[in-house]
Motif scaffolding. Structure first.
Motif, PDB file in Angstrom:
ATOM      1  N   TYR A 221     -15.921  10.544  25.028  1.00 34.58           N
ATOM      2  CA  TYR A 221     -16.421  10.965  23.597  1.00 34.58           C
ATOM      3  C   TYR A 221     -15.645  10.387  22.354  1.00 34.58           C
ATOM      4  CZ  TYR A 221     -18.472  13.399  19.698  1.00 34.58           C
ATOM      5  OH  TYR A 221     -18.692  13.814  18.321  1.00 34.58           O
ATOM      6  N   ARG A 222     -14.320  10.722  22.731  1.00 32.66           N
ATOM      7  CA  ARG A 222     -13.232  10.401  21.788  1.00 32.66           C
ATOM      8  C   ARG A 222     -13.367   8.882  21.467  1.00 32.66           C
ATOM      9  NH1 ARG A 222      -8.713  12.803  19.458  1.00 32.66           N
ATOM     10  NH2 ARG A 222     -10.211  14.308  19.359  1.00 32.66           N
ATOM     11  N   VAL A 223     -13.525   8.048  22.562  1.00 30.91           N
ATOM     12  CA  VAL A 223     -13.610   6.593  22.296  1.00 30.91           C
ATOM     13  C   VAL A 223     -14.758   6.238  21.581  1.00 30.91           C
ATOM     14  CG1 VAL A 223     -13.795   4.375  23.700  1.00 30.91           C
ATOM     15  CG2 VAL A 223     -12.341   6.252  24.532  1.00 30.91           C
ATOM     16  N   ILE A 224     -16.021   6.777  21.740  1.00 27.76           N
ATOM     17  CA  ILE A 224     -17.000   6.718  21.243  1.00 27.76           C
ATOM     18  C   ILE A 224     -16.893   6.895  19.506  1.00 27.76           C
ATOM     19  CG2 ILE A 224     -19.609   7.494  20.720  1.00 27.76           C
ATOM     20  CD1 ILE A 224     -19.503   8.012  23.826  1.00 27.76           C
ATOM     21  N   TYR A 225     -16.182   8.192  19.280  1.00 26.51           N
ATOM     22  CA  TYR A 225     -15.805   8.530  18.003  1.00 26.51           C
ATOM     23  C   TYR A 225     -15.073   7.516  17.145  1.00 26.51           C
ATOM     24  CZ  TYR A 225     -14.729  12.525  14.523  1.00 26.51           C
ATOM     25  OH  TYR A 225     -14.632  13.210  13.511  1.00 26.51           O
ATOM     26  N   ASN A 226     -14.211   7.100  17.874  1.00 26.12           N
ATOM     27  CA  ASN A 226     -13.295   6.036  17.348  1.00 26.12           C
ATOM     28  C   ASN A 226     -14.108   4.765  17.236  1.00 26.12           C
ATOM     29  OD1 ASN A 226     -11.265   7.570  17.574  1.00 26.12           O
ATOM     30  ND2 ASN A 226     -10.351   6.897  19.571  1.00 26.12           N
ATOM     31  N   HIS A 227     -14.932   4.198  18.089  1.00 22.15           N
ATOM     32  CA  HIS A 227     -15.976   3.252  17.962  1.00 22.15           C
ATOM     33  C   HIS A 227     -16.549   3.403  16.763  1.00 22.15           C
ATOM     34  CE1 HIS A 227     -18.624  -0.089  19.143  1.00 22.15           C
ATOM     35  NE2 HIS A 227     -19.567   0.693  18.525  1.00 22.15           N
ATOM     36  N   ALA A 228     -17.128   4.470  16.256  1.00 21.54           N
ATOM     37  CA  ALA A 228     -18.094   4.778  15.366  1.00 21.54           C
ATOM     38  C   ALA A 228     -17.321   4.839  14.057  1.00 21.54           C
ATOM     39  CB  ALA A 228     -18.835   6.183  15.734  1.00 21.54           C
ATOM     40  N   LYS A 229     -16.100   4.783  13.993  1.00 26.27           N
ATOM     41  CA  LYS A 229     -15.161   4.619  12.930  1.00 26.27           C
ATOM     42  C   LYS A 229     -15.459   6.009  12.273  1.00 26.27           C
ATOM     43  CE  LYS A 229     -14.679  -0.198  12.467  1.00 26.27           C
ATOM     44  NZ  LYS A 229     -15.011  -0.396  13.930  1.00 26.27           N
ATOM     45  N   LEU A 230     -15.485   7.311  12.686  1.00 24.59           N
ATOM     46  CA  LEU A 230     -15.909   8.181  12.119  1.00 24.59           C
ATOM     47  C   LEU A 230     -14.314   8.894  11.453  1.00 24.59           C
ATOM     48  CD1 LEU A 230     -18.542   9.970  14.425  1.00 24.59           C
ATOM     49  CD2 LEU A 230     -18.461  10.242  11.807  1.00 24.59           C
ATOM     50  N   GLU A 231     -14.523   9.442  10.196  1.00 24.86           N
ATOM     51  CA  GLU A 231     -13.283  10.291   9.823  1.00 24.86           C
ATOM     52  C   GLU A 231     -13.358  11.676  10.189  1.00 24.86           C
ATOM     53  OE1 GLU A 231     -15.555   9.310   7.316  1.00 24.86           O
ATOM     54  OE2 GLU A 231     -15.088   7.283   7.776  1.00 24.86           O
ATOM     55  N   ASP A 232     -12.498  12.392  10.208  1.00 26.07           N
ATOM     56  CA  ASP A 232     -12.559  13.876  10.432  1.00 26.07           C
ATOM     57  C   ASP A 232     -12.863  14.538   9.076  1.00 26.07           C
ATOM     58  OD1 ASP A 232     -12.096  16.316  11.577  1.00 26.07           O
ATOM     59  OD2 ASP A 232     -10.225  16.367  11.714  1.00 26.07           O
ATOM     60  N   VAL A 233     -13.443  15.846   8.854  1.00 25.14           N
ATOM     61  CA  VAL A 233     -13.656  16.348   7.779  1.00 25.14           C
ATOM     62  C   VAL A 233     -12.605  16.925   7.434  1.00 25.14           C
ATOM     63  CG1 VAL A 233     -16.035  17.653   8.529  1.00 25.14           C
ATOM     64  CG2 VAL A 233     -13.798  18.571   9.324  1.00 25.14           C
ATOM     65  N   PRO A 234     -12.346  16.996   5.985  1.00 23.45           N
ATOM     66  CA  PRO A 234     -13.451  16.887   4.877  1.00 23.45           C
ATOM     67  C   PRO A 234     -13.803  15.453   4.596  1.00 23.45           C
ATOM     68  CG  PRO A 234     -11.513  17.754   3.882  1.00 23.45           C
ATOM     69  CD  PRO A 234     -10.991  17.223   5.443  1.00 23.45           C
ATOM     70  N   LYS A 235     -13.019  14.491   5.106  1.00 23.48           N
ATOM     71  CA  LYS A 235     -13.333  13.125   4.424  1.00 23.48           C
ATOM     72  C   LYS A 235     -14.843  12.760   4.831  1.00 23.48           C
ATOM     73  CE  LYS A 235      -8.954  10.554   4.284  1.00 23.48           C
ATOM     74  NZ  LYS A 235      -7.931  10.182   5.253  1.00 23.48           N
ATOM     75  N   LEU A 236     -15.161  13.061   5.799  1.00 28.82           N
ATOM     76  CA  LEU A 236     -16.821  12.836   6.269  1.00 28.82           C
ATOM     77  C   LEU A 236     -17.688  13.431   5.423  1.00 28.82           C
ATOM     78  CD1 LEU A 236     -18.839  11.466   8.570  1.00 28.82           C
ATOM     79  CD2 LEU A 236     -18.604  13.962   9.625  1.00 28.82           C
ATOM     80  N   HIS A 237     -18.245  12.734   4.789  1.00 31.15           N
ATOM     81  CA  HIS A 237     -19.060  13.537   3.472  1.00 31.15           C
ATOM     82  C   HIS A 237     -20.506  14.176   4.437  1.00 31.15           C
ATOM     83  CE1 HIS A 237     -21.963  14.534   0.565  1.00 31.15           C
ATOM     84  NE2 HIS A 237     -20.730  14.950  -0.083  1.00 31.15           N
ATOM     85  N   GLU A 238     -20.697  15.413   4.281  1.00 29.82           N
ATOM     86  CA  GLU A 238     -21.685  15.896   4.986  1.00 29.82           C
ATOM     87  C   GLU A 238     -23.163  15.339   4.807  1.00 29.82           C
ATOM     88  OE1 GLU A 238     -21.349  19.920   3.578  1.00 29.82           O
ATOM     89  OE2 GLU A 238     -20.923  19.151   1.375  1.00 29.82           O
ATOM     90  N   SER A 239     -23.275  14.449   3.964  1.00 30.35           N
ATOM     91  CA  SER A 239     -24.302  13.731   3.466  1.00 30.35           C
ATOM     92  C   SER A 239     -24.753  12.536   4.673  1.00 30.35           C
ATOM     93  CB  SER A 239     -24.663  13.313   2.184  1.00 30.35           C
ATOM     94  OG  SER A 239     -23.643  12.089   2.152  1.00 30.35           O
ATOM     95  N   ARG A 240     -23.554  12.349   5.531  1.00 30.53           N
ATOM     96  CA  ARG A 240     -23.579  11.221   6.319  1.00 30.53           C
ATOM     97  C   ARG A 240     -24.043  11.681   8.034  1.00 30.53           C
ATOM     98  NH1 ARG A 240     -18.128   8.771   6.360  1.00 30.53           N
ATOM     99  NH2 ARG A 240     -18.907   7.598   8.070  1.00 30.53           N
ATOM    100  N   ALA A 241     -24.225  12.920   8.034  1.00 34.02           N
ATOM    101  CA  ALA A 241     -24.794  13.230   9.368  1.00 34.02           C
ATOM    102  C   ALA A 241     -25.773  14.557   9.065  1.00 34.02           C
ATOM    103  CB  ALA A 241     -23.560  13.581  10.331  1.00 34.02           C
ATOM    104  N   ASN A 242     -26.324  14.964  10.135  1.00 35.63           N
ATOM    105  CA  ASN A 242     -27.139  16.220  10.055  1.00 35.63           C
ATOM    106  C   ASN A 242     -26.357  17.421  10.333  1.00 35.63           C
ATOM    107  OD1 ASN A 242     -29.314  17.953  10.061  1.00 35.63           O
ATOM    108  ND2 ASN A 242     -30.236  17.237  11.831  1.00 35.63           N
ATOM    109  N   ILE A 243     -25.468  17.795   9.571  1.00 32.74           N
ATOM    110  CA  ILE A 243     -24.453  18.990   9.916  1.00 32.74           C
ATOM    111  C   ILE A 243     -24.289  19.795   8.602  1.00 32.74           C
ATOM    112  CG2 ILE A 243     -22.800  17.554  11.532  1.00 32.74           C
ATOM    113  CD1 ILE A 243     -21.008  17.202   9.086  1.00 32.74           C
ATOM    114  N   ASN A 244     -23.812  21.045   8.901  1.00 29.70           N
ATOM    115  CA  ASN A 244     -23.623  22.023   7.952  1.00 29.70           C
ATOM    116  C   ASN A 244     -24.721  22.282   6.944  1.00 29.70           C
ATOM    117  OD1 ASN A 244     -21.286  23.397   6.868  1.00 29.70           O
ATOM    118  ND2 ASN A 244     -20.867  21.819   5.180  1.00 29.70           N
ATOM    119  N   PHE A 245     -25.796  22.416   7.480  1.00 32.44           N
ATOM    120  CA  PHE A 245     -27.184  22.767   6.918  1.00 32.44           C
ATOM    121  C   PHE A 245     -27.302  21.810   5.767  1.00 32.44           C
ATOM    122  CE2 PHE A 245     -25.206  26.519   8.803  1.00 32.44           C
ATOM    123  CZ  PHE A 245     -26.384  27.067   9.290  1.00 32.44           C
ATOM    124  N   TYR A 246     -26.746  20.795   5.496  1.00 32.20           N
ATOM    125  CA  TYR A 246     -26.754  19.978   4.443  1.00 32.20           C
ATOM    126  C   TYR A 246     -28.181  19.292   4.274  1.00 32.20           C
ATOM    127  CZ  TYR A 246     -25.282  16.518   0.818  1.00 32.20           C
ATOM    128  OH  TYR A 246     -25.439  15.910  -0.348  1.00 32.20           O
TER     129      TYR A 246
END
Lengths: 698, 698
Positions: free
Chosen positions: A330-355
């Protein structure tokens, strides 16, 4: 909905005063959000209903997240006064299905919702005051009192998500719509799933202690793995994709289910996913507060056993082995997806945080470099049982947050859901559940040659291991096993022998020993780290631990219930988590209460001693053993029973204080010395002479 | 001159980066100033001269303040590599007249000034780099690595002042004028001294750990005293006022001198103050770099014995009892003077921090609410021997900064001098010297009924006390005294018995035991906290310590040299401070080296083992005893000799490593187990089985 839930705060910064403001806002947002979700319950009567027979009614959770703050603050000696001792005991334990959590409703008298609300308000007031006044510096470290506040906040964030699952499991007529919790409105046919190739990578898991975001104990430490090339499904498995498995009678064909899965089918009678609703031959879908037509392109919500069954089914069908991803993959997938950790990852980019929604949404709505829902929408089950990383250490304020789940039965869930916030959506956070649990969780599959780390049954917790060796290991310097000698002594004094309490039972040896003469023995310890050992001996028939030799070297030891001769005693013993200074009312009616090496480890021993007689039957015997090793780390000096000079410069000794405190309710039958030896390494031992005092209830 | 010396920096602040800049500036200012004062030495030859027979030559001090940084940084494992092991051993010890400091010049080969200058430059470079890179947060706490840097800086500030005293004690022809160190130019007849009444006050001494200025261990803790009304002299005693005493033959009349004072007169042959110069019948005055006509209105520079003698003289003359102020009385005076602590107190308001002069000035120049020179001009002797306050704790990086002075022989000096800077001028700082020492110190007197706190001969240091009980206390669980059994074993193996080394001698019991069979025994320990116990037994004939009972309660124990039967061994034993990993070259020529429970406490045991053979004679015996309790706090894991798995996953055990390291230079004669018991409380003990290995030099 972005206003509904704040993003987690950073541990560092330049200004303490500004940090107080940030923490205050984050705390109140959490407390508000938690109370908001209980508006989903149609009326107060629903607070007393259970969504699962194995769980407490909802009122428990409503009180629990508030009492958590107080219990931790008391335990860490940051505050001295409880707000409501009774609430703080009944709302304290029983969150998960753990054998040491007392789920017997007869043992609970649930208070009124209004009372709990009022209680929550007092807690909110106190915490807000502490946030503004506690002495702390930046960055906030694990030893800081402010860390305990953050711990309470993140703990509540966890319950925001898990309580919503319980709400969703409630019969729909118990739930009402609440505007802010809006269900996604769009759906379509499910997209055809396909495999994406992922390049091999060596990943390092585990978080530095200097990391700027709050973490739970299990996140820290080091783990690295060489992950070979593998393929992963582009989308989470949708209801549409899963439908095939159901239609092919997947829930009837045992070949797809392992032993634990079969047991789940038998117990639940499940024929399709838990949140599907069958209405005249066709399936509809249970969202949080509404039943809607089946959203085929939304992820299916299943537990790990169902996810594994689907993989076996699909493997057979395609002739390729599919499995759930491992934590490292999963971490490899995470890296492949070029995801940043919160709070850099804006909540609008995924279905999280009740956004976006208070529900799932299509599996092809949020993509990351060609893979969808790497984070958000629903959690995804992994094939990896949670374990501590190298260098794992419990946090003293919450030493049983993780260790009870290091049992190879708790599988990690990855990636967070629409209902996840706070620590739950962080790159490094690690949450695990029993495989039959329902969460806002689904799955994706991989084709992979990567092996799973093999299971380790040996206790990795140094302190618990040391105690296992003490209670189940060898004898040293000719001093007899302490648990045995204590019980031998107890049997000499006990008058009636139907029910006994081993208070501060640690790893449970004396609990079993007492069961040779007592019909029923309850073992209680403050820490689940210890309770789980006796519990494991009862349920699985063995104790396994590591015995330290020199430096970091140790040898593994395993003792079976047969070797101990306890097979027949299993039903006589039971283990519970509890606080000796604030025991639940149902722990009473004992002929013997034995507290070995307990009183000098309590935060307020007097509190315990003044009420212990109420829990004894007539002719009941109380046995205390202790070396009176008073230390500030366990007991604030003002609560010591001895080992200091009073205001007149008179020396106060513990034995005298015991006599004074117990005089009214007990007669002192005897005082003796009893030695014990605790092995630290092959060459270093603690050799202690505890004082035993035996008291008969007046 | 205000540019010459910066004011101390605050431990707190908002920006770490800015704090780095402040520390950097403060460090370099200190390092510069220290090197500046050595410009006062006329030429390089003077670096090798002593200003006092009991002291090292000046070159020692020139190197010492730099090596201090390295030794502390190594000791605290902040750096791993020494810059110059030889410098860092010869410049390490011998600052004060302590019996355990090796002052025998034959044992030193002093390097060239240029070499030491070059060494100082490398240290400066390293420290500057550490200041910019060390990880730390604000406020800087005692556990922070940056605290060690500040410790090095304040340590050097102390030597700036004490070295100037040594310079001033040098024959004038060895000293040259340096512009920045300007002598005060004005003087007059001394003003008539008079008494000022001070109101009773309850004072609290001791500093909070949260205080914003750097502090030494002895400043923290709690002490409060009710000080009754008293009178204090308006001025420091001037040369003019003191002259009377000299003219009346005060230095000849033994009635004015106590035993220690008489011994000082005998030893020194003093007839008048040390910094007075008699030229054809009249007295002139030795300033730092010049001899000037007697400045009658400047404070007299005397040691405590002279100050006390003057008080007795004046008491007899006036028929009133005069004495030196106590520490508590001084605080009352400080408060009466409405003095603020630095940096609020502007340096222009007192003769401190090199702001005005590099000399004393008239006693009526700087007044504070009617009392003059409450701070500054010269230090003023008190009648209070320095002791730790309640809650005193050593700092692990410098555990012998204060404890060796808690011997009732070191008197506190109060108020700072013109040469004081940094921590020396702070309200809470506490410095003490032997009463015969010369500093930039004079005195003022009081008329007071306030009693002196009575002396306490018992060791207040918990760890040292525990070790005293271990070496001089009772036996437990039938295990024989460890020091004795080790020596018995040593005698079994030793071949020649002229000279032995007890390395890691702790409180010195084995050192004395060895002296029963060896003609000469040297005991060396890293910590003076321990060394001073054996030293006290040798010099004063007893060991006194507190034996912990329960909690904070303990009983006092005293063992005399007669009871131990060591009277005749006094001359055979000597105690020294030393670092086993970097021993001075002169420690050699032994027939036996015994290192009990040492190797697993060294920061680099291999370093010690690889060279120890060089210190043994032919047929020399090396005895190691250890339970191999490896722990990161003492030895970084990379330096452990065992207790870990190597890169191939192979278990490494200490015994095997010892064989490997010692194989070339030693033959292994025997391996045995030897038990010992250390008492923690009346009921709790450490029971350990150490492994003894005996090695014969090849």
């Amino acid at each position: 909905m972005s206003k509904l839930s704040m993003y987690p705060i950073s541990l560092d910064g330049q200004s303490v005063e500004q940090k107080r403001q940030e923490i205050k806002a984050y705390f109140n947002n959490t407390f508000d959000l938690f109370e908001k979700i209980f508006e989903l319950l149609k009326d107060e009567s629903v607070f007393y209903k259970k969504s699962e027979p194995t769980r407490h009614p909802m009122i428990f959770y409503f009180g629990h997240t508030a009492t958590f703050f107080i219990n931790k603050l008391i335990n860490m000696k940051i505050i001295k006064e409880r707000i409501n001792p009774s609430f703080e005991s009944i709302f304290a334990v029983g969150v998960d299905e753990m054998s040491w959590d007392d789920m017997n409703e007869r043992n609970y008298e649930w208070p009124k919702v209004a009372e709990v609300r009022e209680y929550r308000n007092s807690v909110r007031e106190l915490v807000n005051e502490l946030i503004m006044t506690l002495d702390f510096s930046l960055p906030i470290e694990q030893t800081s009192p402010m860390w305990i506040i953050l711990m309470g906040i993140e703990h509540e964030r966890i319950h925001i998500e898990t309580s919503l699952v319980l709400h969703r499991q409630m019969p729909i007529e118990f739930i009402k719509e609440v505007a802010v919790f809006n269900i996604c409105e769009h759906t379509a046919k499910s997209p055809k799933n396909e495999m994406v190739s992922i390049k091999a990578e060596q990943v390092k898991l585990g978080k530095e202690h200097s990391h700027h975001l709050y973490g739970w104990d299990n996140e820290y430490g080091e783990y690295s793995e060489n992950v070979a090339d593998f393929e992963v499904s582009k989308y989470l498995v949708s209801n549409g994709e899963y439908m095939e498995f159901v239609k092919d009678g997947g829930y009837e064909k045992l070949e797809y289910w392992d032993e634990e899965g079969a047991a789940f089918l038998k117990r639940s009678g499940a024929k399709y996913p838990h949140f599907w609703v069958e209405e005249d031959g066709k399936f509809r879908y249970r969202a949080l507060s509404r039943i809607i037509d089946m959203p085929e392109d939304w992820p299916v919500d299943v537990n790990a056993l169902e996810a594994e069954a689907f993989c076996r089914y699909k493997s057979k069908k395609d002739g390729v082995e599919y499995k759930l991803p491992s934590e490292a993959e999963y971490r490899v997938i995470y890296n492949h997806a070029k995801l940043e950790d919160v709070p850099k990852l804006h909540e609008s980019r995924a279905n999280i945080n009740f956004y976006h929604y208070a529900s799932s949404c299509p599996v092809n709505e949020f993509g990351f470099n060609g893979i969808y829902d790497v984070i958000g929408n629903v959690w995804q089950w992994s094939r990896t049982p949670i374990r501590g990383f190298k260098g794992f250490e419990v946090h003293e304020a919450y030493d049983d947050f993780s260790t009870p789940t290091f049992d190879e039965k708790h599988a990690l869930i990855l990636g967070a859901s629409w209902a996840s916030s706070g620590n739950l959506i962080m790159k490094h956070s690690r949450y695990a559940f029993r495989k039959h649990f329902f969460q806002n969780a689904g799955f994706r599959y991989v084709i992979s040659k990567n092996e799973n780390a093999s299971e380790d049954i040996y206790e990795s917790d140094a302190l618990v291991s040391q105690y296992c060796e003490f209670q189940y290991g060898d004898e040293h310097f000719g001093v007899e096993n302490f648990a045995k000698s204590c019980v031998a002594l107890a049997n000499r004094y006990a008058i009636n022998k139907s029910k006994a309490l081993d208070l501060g039972c640690a790893t449970g040896r004396a609990t079993f020993e007492l069961a040779k003469t007592f019909e029923q023995v309850e073992g209680i310890d403050f820490s689940v780290r210890f309770v789980q050992v006796g519990s494991k001996l009862k349920d699985e028939g063995y104790v396994a631990f590591s015995d330290r030799l020199e430096g970091d070297l140790s040898q593994n030891k395993k003792v079976t219930i047969e070797e101990l001769g306890y097979e027949k005693l299993r039903d006589r013993v039971s283990f519970w988590q509890g606080d000796a200074c604030n025991l639940k009312p149902n722990f009473r009616g004992y002929d013997l209460i034995m507290a070995t090496n307990l009183i000098d480890r309590l935060y307020n021993p007097k509190l315990f001693l003044e009420s212990v007689h109420e829990r004894l039957n007539d002719d009941g015997i109380l046995i205390l053993t202790s070396p009176y090793t008073w230390q500030e780390s366990s007991t604030k000096k003002e609560f010591w029973l001895g080992g200091y000079e009073d205001e007149n410069g008179k020396e106060v000794r513990t034995l005298e204080s015991l006599k004074a405190i117990l005089a009214n309710n007990f007669e002192l039958l005897g005082v003796e010395d009893l030695e014990f030896v605790i092995k630290e390494t092959a060459r270093k031992y603690q050799h202690t002479i505890s004082q035993v005092t035996v008291w008969k209830k007046r």
